[in-house]
Design a protein around this motif. Structure first.
Motif, PDB file in Angstrom:
ATOM      1  N   ARG A   1      33.684 -30.535  13.080  1.00 48.29           N
ATOM      2  CA  ARG A   1      33.127 -29.091  13.580  1.00 48.29           C
ATOM      3  C   ARG A   1      31.649 -28.888  13.120  1.00 48.29           C
ATOM      4  NH1 ARG A   1      36.178 -24.613  13.733  1.00 48.29           N
ATOM      5  NH2 ARG A   1      38.090 -25.452  12.699  1.00 48.29           N
ATOM      6  N   PHE A   2      30.700 -28.436  13.782  1.00 50.65           N
ATOM      7  CA  PHE A   2      29.436 -28.239  13.483  1.00 50.65           C
ATOM      8  C   PHE A   2      29.234 -26.909  12.673  1.00 50.65           C
ATOM      9  CE2 PHE A   2      26.714 -31.593  14.833  1.00 50.65           C
ATOM     10  CZ  PHE A   2      27.716 -32.436  15.756  1.00 50.65           C
ATOM     11  N   GLU A   3      28.484 -26.694  11.641  1.00 48.35           N
ATOM     12  CA  GLU A   3      27.916 -25.374  11.194  1.00 48.35           C
ATOM     13  C   GLU A   3      27.414 -24.565  12.181  1.00 48.35           C
ATOM     14  OE1 GLU A   3      29.589 -26.362   7.666  1.00 48.35           O
ATOM     15  OE2 GLU A   3      28.881 -24.583   8.305  1.00 48.35           O
ATOM     16  N   PRO A   4      27.634 -23.299  11.929  1.00 48.40           N
ATOM     17  CA  PRO A   4      26.952 -22.325  13.119  1.00 48.40           C
ATOM     18  C   PRO A   4      25.478 -22.524  13.121  1.00 48.40           C
ATOM     19  CG  PRO A   4      28.410 -21.107  11.643  1.00 48.40           C
ATOM     20  CD  PRO A   4      28.167 -22.523  11.048  1.00 48.40           C
ATOM     21  N   GLU A   5      25.059 -22.503  14.221  1.00 48.97           N
ATOM     22  CA  GLU A   5      23.411 -22.659  14.672  1.00 48.97           C
ATOM     23  C   GLU A   5      22.812 -21.589  15.377  1.00 48.97           C
ATOM     24  OE1 GLU A   5      23.533 -26.350  12.547  1.00 48.97           O
ATOM     25  OE2 GLU A   5      21.689 -25.409  13.634  1.00 48.97           O
ATOM     26  N   ASN A   6      21.546 -21.526  15.404  1.00 45.65           N
ATOM     27  CA  ASN A   6      21.027 -20.471  16.173  1.00 45.65           C
ATOM     28  C   ASN A   6      20.585 -20.999  17.660  1.00 45.65           C
ATOM     29  OD1 ASN A   6      19.366 -19.844  13.424  1.00 45.65           O
ATOM     30  ND2 ASN A   6      20.303 -18.091  14.220  1.00 45.65           N
ATOM     31  N   LEU A   7      20.320 -20.213  18.397  1.00 46.71           N
ATOM     32  CA  LEU A   7      20.029 -20.480  19.922  1.00 46.71           C
ATOM     33  C   LEU A   7      18.764 -21.744  19.591  1.00 46.71           C
ATOM     34  CD1 LEU A   7      20.367 -17.268  21.976  1.00 46.71           C
ATOM     35  CD2 LEU A   7      21.901 -19.287  21.833  1.00 46.71           C
ATOM     36  N   GLN A   8      18.857 -22.629  20.515  1.00 52.05           N
ATOM     37  CA  GLN A   8      17.590 -23.638  20.842  1.00 52.05           C
ATOM     38  C   GLN A   8      17.599 -24.349  19.648  1.00 52.05           C
ATOM     39  OE1 GLN A   8      16.767 -24.107  23.833  1.00 52.05           O
ATOM     40  NE2 GLN A   8      17.753 -21.960  24.614  1.00 52.05           N
ATOM     41  N   SER A   9      18.405 -24.502  18.478  1.00 55.08           N
ATOM     42  CA  SER A   9      18.416 -25.351  17.486  1.00 55.08           C
ATOM     43  C   SER A   9      19.016 -26.696  18.019  1.00 55.08           C
ATOM     44  CB  SER A   9      18.676 -24.732  16.359  1.00 55.08           C
ATOM     45  OG  SER A   9      20.130 -24.223  16.330  1.00 55.08           O
ATOM     46  N   THR A  10      18.886 -27.761  17.119  1.00 51.04           N
ATOM     47  CA  THR A  10      19.750 -28.829  17.236  1.00 51.04           C
ATOM     48  C   THR A  10      20.133 -29.288  15.833  1.00 51.04           C
ATOM     49  OG1 THR A  10      18.343 -29.586  18.994  1.00 51.04           O
ATOM     50  CG2 THR A  10      19.374 -31.410  18.107  1.00 51.04           C
ATOM     51  N   ALA A  11      21.426 -29.980  15.615  1.00 56.11           N
ATOM     52  CA  ALA A  11      22.380 -30.314  14.679  1.00 56.11           C
ATOM     53  C   ALA A  11      22.810 -31.688  14.936  1.00 56.11           C
ATOM     54  CB  ALA A  11      23.375 -29.404  14.245  1.00 56.11           C
ATOM     55  N   ARG A  12      22.617 -32.659  14.132  1.00 57.33           N
ATOM     56  CA  ARG A  12      23.034 -33.893  14.182  1.00 57.33           C
ATOM     57  C   ARG A  12      24.157 -34.443  13.209  1.00 57.33           C
ATOM     58  NH1 ARG A  12      17.847 -33.880  15.552  1.00 57.33           N
ATOM     59  NH2 ARG A  12      16.958 -34.669  17.717  1.00 57.33           N
TER      60      ARG A  12
END
Length: 1742
Positions: free
Chosen positions: A612-623
């Motif tokens: 599960r990824f942490e909540p992100e904003n639009l157009q952001s990237t998590a790896r």
């Protein structure tokens, strides 16, 4: 080191210690490490080295104390006399001057610097650190030297103790008288640590012991010392003792008594003992062969007959042949291998019969000792010859037992004579045949039986080098997936020396019934493995590639064993190993942590992992990072696919069905993974990056699947044949990962959230404040700030912009107040796409005008009563508004002082100040009464803050007084002003003026008083010191004196009372000697007792040395008085004191240099001292101040200098007169020692000791050379004629000789004429004799008294016996050095010459280095004038032995004639040739008759003398110089060697070199020497055969350098010629039976074992039967074999031998291989038989 090396071989202990000590300490340790005799021979070496290296060790004992040498001036250091010295101090002094000659940092100074470290100077600290490190290294090296010295001393002590123990043990066990020489073998090498000595670069016992050190020490047993054993010559001349024991004699006498009556003759028992014993033993050796004859005799009769037979044989003395006795008995003959035992010298044989020796003496020796066969094949028969050699001194029989196996056979023996007997040293031969039926190994043996107790065993061995394969015994195929197939390749190489055929088969098939049944073409199978090829053949160096097929069917480890069979009947097991594996992947790491679904959350049915990824904003990237491990050991190809999840709600315990699973690709997913495809390495970890990038505001849910490509399906476990297996592959999903992600809105934060402006600000002033805005969102934001301008003006900069994620933006708030008072406002900021703005809260406050006073307090200070004072202040408006003000004194302060009117006048007292303006106010105070005023002024501001100003003032009137109203003046002298101190104090803070008046009182007329200063001003509360100066003109006590002082503004003056007692004159005299140990000088008060004063310059004052002392006059009173000083007899002349130095005639610029000024000062001092001694009395005393004035309380130090240019004891008086005091007479004494005669010119006087006479050096001379003479001029600087009697000595330092006792009858040195005859006492007998004493002393009292009595009596009429006791230093000797004339008189102020001769000694041949010859000459001084010897009460001079003699040190070197040579490595001139050098590259041009090679030899004369020599050399070497060759024909066998060639007389000057050509001539004649027998070999020629087969001829000669003094120097010459050595691979070839006219061929290898090329040719011998057509032929029949390389096998050429049978007969022939350079011929025997039987026909012709 040179001398120590020459004496070292005397003993191991002393040699090692002497060499080691000489390495560390050049002087003291050398003498201590040697024997007394060695120390006596080397005093000069120790003495010279001690002064050369500067050590303080005592090299030898010296005579009376002599003056130490004067240090040379810095810029006038002389060049050394020897050109070979290494002393370069004069060069360094000339370049660096005082920088080099100044004193170095000593131990005390360095310790002080290290202890006082801590300076702020970095360079100084670095210098101190380096100095400390150097001191530590120096101390460490000193500790190492002490440790080494202690270790060597302990080792010598242990060696000495062990030596005494061995000697004591030898005394106990040896019966004869103990012999003390030679001593036992030294064990010093076992007591000392050689590694420790070598570590510190010292000579260890291992350097001069050539024998190897055993691994362990031998057991200590009782052995006879070497000195107790008889020598060979003693054994031949000595008579051995009787060899029979007492028991044997008693037995023989008893037997003789029984048969005495029955015998008609007698036997001498003493003469027949040995033979009787031998015969008795012979009879008992074995039973008689004639048993029947023995059975007819009775036992008594048989014993009697035997006894009679023994007596008859002993009577006749027949000796039996030694071969009938066993070889291990005394009568069995001597061995030719072991030397006979020496007969015992002492003791008797042990009791009982003689037994056989326990040492088994070999009878026969087998050559070779082992019968060895190699390189054999099946079919042929191989033979070898074994020789048996008789090693005893008698002829022997033997019996040979043949081998027991059928593979070996023994032929008939061949004996050197008839009858089968082998004579001493002869051999018999047996032929051993070998019949191999396979290529395996065979072992057997042959037994040889002789008379010896042990049988000789000769092993028989057959070994053929087997082929060696590089194949590993275990073939590891690694890992493979079950159901898959893997092929592994291995290289198999034959690294042996023979060809081999190999066959591979399963182990269960071994042993096979037939190789044809198991040999297959292709794979040899044994599931799950297969090997290809199964049959192969490898030659030496050949390789084959083997393939192993692996098809696993299970997870366990598979292992099968195969058998590799070779054609030489050797087998080897080959194990194949492999491991089957299944696909296994593990997700071992997820960055962050692995997520877990929440309760009730729907997840994918088949996913193994959840992320599960942490909540992100639009157009952001998590790896996220994923690490997947391949748990298998094989490579796996893969790719990823992203699918939609299979979501289904299941009840607890309910399972899903496979039909409900659907796989749909997720096209709108926000997830991705890299890399998407690739290969997983075996058993490695792989990193993957999972990325989440949302593009819309919603939740995302997907499943990632890893798919493996072409995974095989497992095979059946019952598979038996690899050919029946089928393979299938497919893609498999092995890993599923479920991922989820969500989107959140923007997050903003203000820092601070509200702005509160502190303090109060003026209205209209712009106030700025900073704040920040944080963007905690996942994406950037856009903002816009609002603006307020209604009452107050509020703005934000920047007002619009963008903030990146997790970034902060800095803002500045601008706030301008409009009205005074507090303010509160809210400022809004609009965010793009945000429903609510951001609010910033602001608060501030404003104020009106303010005034500031320039001073914090107003100080009027001290005021005199009635005085007015005015001060000014500044009032400043610091606000931007106009201010109205008013200033006055506080009413509260007026009420406290009870005053109505303020004393202050303020101008102006009120007014208005513009914004930021100033106003000056003057405040005036009037002092109306004495008081301390403290009040406050108030400053009132309209509509502003009030201020307060403190005011201080002090009002006083004057008051002055004396600290003491009476003063007593001490140390008051008549007519001398005396000073006293008075103190005047001002009791107030006001400045006050004062003035002193005249002296009052009854005694004011006889006194004078003066106060300084007489008038002045006293400061506030000041205490001033005033000086009172009182002069008394009477000696009465002063008591009625008064001095008044007037003070301004005071009504009454101050009065000071004065009193005191005047005194007279007092003077003290003291004497201080320069260099005296006492720090307190002798002092006497004057007037008083002056008898204790004495001026003593010393009893050992060196000649021509300035001695100083000080006469101290101390005036204890302030009265000034005159003084005078004068000597009675030895005073200086008056004209000498009036001389003035004259200026030199040189340029003024040159006079300014320090060197010239120093030289002029010394010359001026020399001239002054010469004028002081011009009266000719021999001594002079000079006061530097002869008259003057002694001031008040003055301590005057007057330097008094004593000079002397003649030895003796001097007395005088010094008369000192001071003022009106009575004169003082001070005795003066000075005893002068030294010699006024010197070989140097005296140029100055000094305060130090005299300079030592330089060493008279004679340089280096050739051993046995001519006498060298030096002429020396002696200068006399004294006022007397001095007679010198010369004696030459050789230094000797012996512990048992310390003193010399000399007895003289008459004067020791009488006056002689030119012929040497005594003029005063011609009949004087022998004058001296020497005795030795154990206590050192100076000249004895008896000799002193005798000398005094001799001086006061008539020497012509009375004969005096004088005794002189002096320290022993050397022995008289004139064989090295001689002085002529023996007696010489040196006139006053003049000079005389003497001749010193040096005769070089003759050195022995063992001395290789130069030897130092040290000696010295003593010139004993005498005075012939009686008046010069003694002047009563003034001077007294000793002579002869009582006066110190003039010493001249003599030094010379003797060295053998020797030249330095630059040689080849190895210490000689070495030539290396090959015999093939005589044959050019084109052999057809012929062989060279001679080849000359030249080396250059460089001769260098490193000595200081020219060398004359000749060069001598013998053939085949020659020598030439400057193109002139000197060579002759080499001597050949059969004629005598020609004499050595001699060159002309050559000369080589010092430090020059010469190039000499040394040649070696190689010819065929020299190569022919290798064929000569060993007993005919010429001297200097050696034939060497190496183990590798190489053969060399070594020619050794010596090049002699014959010098003019008939000594020679040897240069070893060596020439090594490599000669070819040929060898065939076999000695015979048997073709067996061959078909007629059918050609057979065999190959034979011809090898060159040497490092020289060989030109060979084949010669065929006579063939049987003799036909026209030859049956044997060889190809090729000639050729060239290259030289063998270093560490390489010999070069080989293949010879093909052809055999063609012409008929059915036996053919035999001999093949001989010969070389062109005299090589030993190789013989090959050929044999073959012809047959018409077709079964012998070759297979290819059938």
């Amino acid at each position: 080191m040179e001398t120590g090396g020459a004496e070292a071989p005397q003993s191991g202990e002393s040699g090692s210690c002497a060499l080691g000590a000489a390495t560390w300490t050049p002087a003291s340790r050398v003498a201590r490490g040697r024997s007394p005799s060695e120390a006596t021979r080397l005093p000069s070496l120790a003495y010279s080295e001690a002064f050369h290296y500067g050590f303080g060790s005592r090299a030898r004992r010296v005579g009376p104390p002599t003056p130490q040498p004067l240090p040379e001036p810095h810029l006038l250091r002389l060049r050394p006399t020897s050109l070979r010295t290494q002393d370069v101090s004069h060069l360094l002094t000339g370049v660096f001057r005082n920088l080099y000659t100044d004193e170095v940092v000593g131990a005390d100074l360095s310790a002080s610097l290290i202890k006082a470290r801590g300076s702020e100077d970095a360079r100084h600290e670095e210098f101190v650190d380096e100095l400390r490190r150097i001191r530590e290294v120096y101390k460490q090296r000193l500790d190492e030297v002490e440790m080494l010295e202690r270790h060597i001393i302990q080792a010598r002590a242990r060696a000495l103790a062990e030596k005494e123990r061995i000697m004591q043990q030898a005394k106990v066990h040896v019966l004869e008288n103990f012999i003390t020489v030679p001593p036992v073998k030294s064990i010093f090498r076992w007591c000392v640590d050689s590694e420790l000595l070598q570590k510190h670069h010292l000579i260890s016992p291992d350097d001069y012991y050539s024998d190897t050190v055993p691994f362990c020490s031998a057991p200590k047993g009782v052995s006879i010392p070497g000195y107790s054993k008889l020598t060979f010559s003693c054994e031949k001349h000595s008579v051995p003792k009787k060899h029979l024991t007492k028991k044997l004699e008693a037995s023989c006498e008893e037997m003789l008594t029984k048969v005495k009556d029955e015998l008609d003759y007698t036997v001498d028992s003493q003469t027949g003992d040995l033979s009787l014993k031998g015969k008795r033993k012979t009879v008992k050796a074995g039973p008689s062969k004639n048993a029947k004859w023995m059975s007819h005799l009775h036992v008594p009769q048989r014993e009697l007959e035997r006894l009679l037979l023994v007596r008859m044989e002993s009577r006749n003395r027949f000796l039996k042949n030694p071969r009938f006795f066993p070889p291990n008995t005394p009568q069995g003959g001597k061995s030719l291998l072991f030397p006979p035992k020496k007969p015992m010298l002492t003791g008797d044989f042990p009791s009982g019969d003689l037994e056989e020796s326990c040492v088994d003496t070999p009878v026969f020796l087998a050559k070779p000792s082992i019968g060895f066969f190699t390189d054999y094949e099946i079919g042929p028969v191989y033979e070898m010859v074994i020789s048996l050699q008789n090693t005893t001194a008698t002829s022997r029989y033997l019996r040979v037992i043949p081998p027991s196996t059928p593979y070996f056979a023994l032929g008939l023996g061949m004996f050197p004579g008839k009858g089968g007997m082998v004579a001493p040293g002869m051999t018999c031969q047996y032929t051993v045949q070998f019949f191999p039926d396979c290529l395996g190994d065979f072992d057997d043996f042959i037994l040889v039986e002789t008379q010896s107790a042990h049988t000789l065993l000769i092993p028989l061995q057959a070994r053929r080098p087997p082929p060696v394969l590089t194949l590993s015994p275990v073939l590891d195929c690694g890992y493979c997936l079950i159901g898959g197939m893997k092929i592994t390749r291995f290289i198999c190489k034959n690294v042996g020396f023979s060809v081999g055929k190999f066959c591979i088969m399963p182990k269960k098939s071994w042993p096979p019934p037939s190789f044809r049944a198991v040999a297959t073409i292709g794979f040899v199978e044994q599931p799950p493995f297969g090997i290809l090829p199964s049959v192969f053949e490898l030659a030496p160096g050949q390789a084959v590639c083997m393939e192993v097929l692996f098809l696993p069917t299970s997870l366990e480890k598979a292992e099968q064993t195969f058998i590799v069979v070779c054609d030489n009947c050797q087998i080897k097991e080959l194990v194949t190993v492999g491991i089957g594996q299944l696909v296994a992947l593990d997700l071992i790491y997820i960055s962050g942590e692995e997520s877990h679904p929440e309760p009730g959350e729907l997840t994918d049915l088949t996913a193994q992992h959840f992320i599960r990824f942490e909540p992100e904003n639009l157009q952001s990237t998590a790896r996220k990072q994923l690490i997947i491990r391949n748990a298998t050991h094989v490579e796996l190809a893969f790719h990823w696919q992203i699918m939609k999840p299979n979501l289904q709600s299941l009840m607890p315990g309910e399972t899903y069905s496979l039909d409900s699973l659907k796989y749909h690709p997720d096209r709108e997913t926000a997830f991705s993974i890299l890399p998407e495809r690739g290969v997983l390495g075996p058993h490695t970890d792989h990193e993957f990056i999972l990325t989440f990038s949302p593009h819309e505001l919603r939740d995302f849910h997907s499943v990632l699947q890893m798919v493996l490509e072409e995974v095989p399906e497992p095979l059946s476990l019952e598979l038996e044949n690899l050919k029946d297996s089928s393979f299938s592959v497919d893609d498999v999903i092995v890993l599923e990962i479920e991922v989820k992600g969500s989107v959140e809105p923007f997050q903003l934060l203000l820092e601070p959230y509200a702005l509160i402006i502190p303090g109060e600000n003026y209205v209209g002033i712009n106030v700025k404040k900073d704040f920040k805005m944080w963007n905690n969102s996942k994406s950037p934001i856009r903002y816009l700030w609002g603006k307020i301008s209604d009452c107050h003006i509020i703005e934000v900069e920047p007002c619009a912009g963008t903030i990146e994620p997790n970034e902060v933006e800095d803002f500045e708030l601008s706030f301008t107040g409009g009205v005074p008072g507090p303010v509160s406002q809210d400022l809004l900021c609009e965010i793009q796409n945000s429903p609510s703005p951001v609010v910033l809260h602001i608060e501030a406050a404003f104020k009106g005008p303010a005034l500031v006073i320039s001073v914090s307090a107003l100080q009027f200070g001290l005021l005199r009563l009635g005085q007015k004072a005015t001060n000014s202040i500044q009032i400043q408006n610091i606000s931007q508004l106009p201010a109205t003000w008013c200033m006055k004194e506080s009413p509260v302060c007026l009420q406290e002082r009870h005053e109505d009117v303020s004393p202050f006048d303020i101008e102006p007292s009120s007014g208005q100040i513009h914004p930021l303006g100033e106003c000056r106010v003057n405040i005036t105070l009037e002092a109306k009464q004495c008081q301390r005023l403290q009040t406050v002024l108030e400053l009132e501001v309209v509509n502003g803050t009030w201020s307060y100003l403190p005011v201080y003032a002090e009002v006083q009137e004057p008051y002055v007084y004396l600290q003491s109203s009476h003063v007593e003046v001490r140390n008051l002298y008549l007519g001398v002003p005396a000073k006293a101190t008075i103190t005047l104090i001002n009791g107030t803070l006001l400045p006050t003026r004062f003035h002193w008046s005249k002296l009052l009182g009854h005694q004011a007329s006889v006194c004078t008083a003066k106060v300084s200063p007489r008038r002045g001003t006293l400061g506030p509360s000041e205490e001033r010191q005033l000086n009172l100066e009182l002069t008394a003109h009477t000696e009465e006590e002063l008591s009625d004196l008064a001095l008044p002082c007037t003070v301004s503004d005071m009504k009454e003056p101050l009065v000071l009372g004065i009193s005191g007692k005047p005194q007279g004159l007092q003077v003290a005299i003291a004497i201080s000697m320069e260099g005296s140990d006492s720090s307190v000088p002798s002092t006497a008060l004057w007037p008083g007792h002056l008898e204790e004063l004495r001026l003593d310059f010393g009893s050992q004052v060196p000649l021509r040395t300035r001695m100083n002392c000080q006469l101290i006059l101390t005036n204890h009173s302030p009265i000034q008085t005159p003084f005078t000083l004068k000597f009675e007899y030895f005073g200086s002349p008056q004209n000498s004191l009036n001389q003035k130095p004259s200026l030199p005639n040189m340029p003024p610029a040159l006079l300014k240099t320090s060197r010239i000024r120093e030289h002029l000062a010394k010359r001026e001092q020399l001239n002054f001292m010469e004028s002081m001694l011009s009266h000719g009395k021999g001594a002079a005393f000079f006061p530097h101040i002869s008259q003057g004035t002694l001031g008040a309380h003055q301590q005057l130090s007057i330097d008094i200098t004593g000079y002397a240019n003649m030895w003796g004891e001097y007395w005088d008086n010094l008369i000192c007169t001071v003022g009106d005091l009575p004169p003082a007479v001070i005795p003066v004494h000075m005893a002068v020692v030294g010699c006024p005669i010197s070989s140097q010119r005296t140029t100055y006087y000094t305060t130090d000791q005299l300079q030592k006479e330089p060493i008279i050096r004679f340089g280096t001379q050739v051993s046995g050379g001519d006498t060298v003479t030096r002429v020396l001029r002696l200068n006399n600087s004294s006022p007397c004629d001095i007679r010198l009697d010369w004696e030459t000595y050789t230094p000797e330092d012996r512990e048992d000789r310390l003193l010399e006792l000399l007895v003289f009858y008459g004067p020791p040195f009488p006056l002689r004429d030119q012929a040497g005859n005594d003029l005063s006492c011609p009949e004087t007998p022998e004058s001296s004799s020497s005795f030795w004493s154990s206590s050192p002393s100076n000249t004895s009292d008896s000799s002193h008294e005798a000398a005094q009595s001799a001086e006061g009596s008539d020497r012509a009429s009375q004969k005096i016996i004088s005794v002189v006791l002096r320290e022993h230093d050397g022995v008289p000797a004139d064989h090295l050095y001689c002085i002529s004339p023996k007696q010489v008189v040196v006139p006053t102020g003049g000079s005389s010459t003497i001749s010193i001769s040096y005769t070089p000694m003759v050195l022995g041949p063992e001395v290789l280095h130069k030897v130092e010859c040290v000696g010295y000459a003593l010139g004993f001084m005498s005075l012939d004038d009686e008046a010069e010897r003694e002047l009563p009460g003034r001077r007294h001079r000793l002579q002869d032995f009582a006066a110190g003699p003039l010493r001249l040190d003599l030094c010379g070197y003797v060295r053998p004639a020797q030249l330095s040579m630059e040689l080849d490595y190895g210490g000689g001139v070495e030539f290396r040739h090959q015999a093939s050098d005589l044959i050019p590259e084109q052999p057809c041009t012929g062989v060279l008759s001679e080849l000359v090679t030249t080396h250059h030899l460089k001769l260098t004369n490193t000595t200081e003398i020219p060398q004359y020599f000749q060069l001598l050399v013998s053939r085949p070497f020659s020598v030439s110089q400057e193109g002139a060759s000197r060579s002759r024909r080499a001597p050949g066998p059969g004629r005598e060697e020609e004499p050595a060639t001699a060159s002309k007389q050559l000369v080589l000057h010092p430090q020059e070199n010469m190039l000499v050509n040394v040649s070696f001539s190689l010819s065929l004649e020299l190569l022919s020497y290798q064929k000569l027998p060993a007993d005919q070999m010429l001297p200097g020629v050696d034939i060497r055969q190496h183990a590798s087969g190489e053969k060399e001829m070594v020619f050794t000669q010596s090049l002699l350098l014959e010098y003019a003094n008939h000594t020679t120097q040897v240069v070893p010459l060596r020439a090594t010629v490599a000669v070819p050595e040929l060898q065939l691979s076999t000695s015979w070839v048997d073709f067996g039976t061959c078909f007629v006219n059918q050609e057979r061929v065999r190959e034979v290898y011809l090898m060159n074992l040497s490092g020289c090329r060989s030109y060979w040719a084949v010669l065929m011998g006579q063939q049987d039967p003799d036909k026209d057509l030859a049956a044997f032929r060889v190809s090729p029949n000639s050729g060239l074999l290259e030289a063998r390389l270093v560490n390489a096998p010999p070069n080989t050429i293949t010879l093909q031998v052809f055999f063609t049978a012409r008929s059915s007969e036996l053919y035999e022939s001999t093949l001989v291989v010969e070389g062109m350079l005299g090589e030993k011929a190789c013989t090959l025997r050929l044999r073959g038989r012809g047959s018409y039987d077709e079964r012998y026909m070759s297979p290819h012709q059938l």
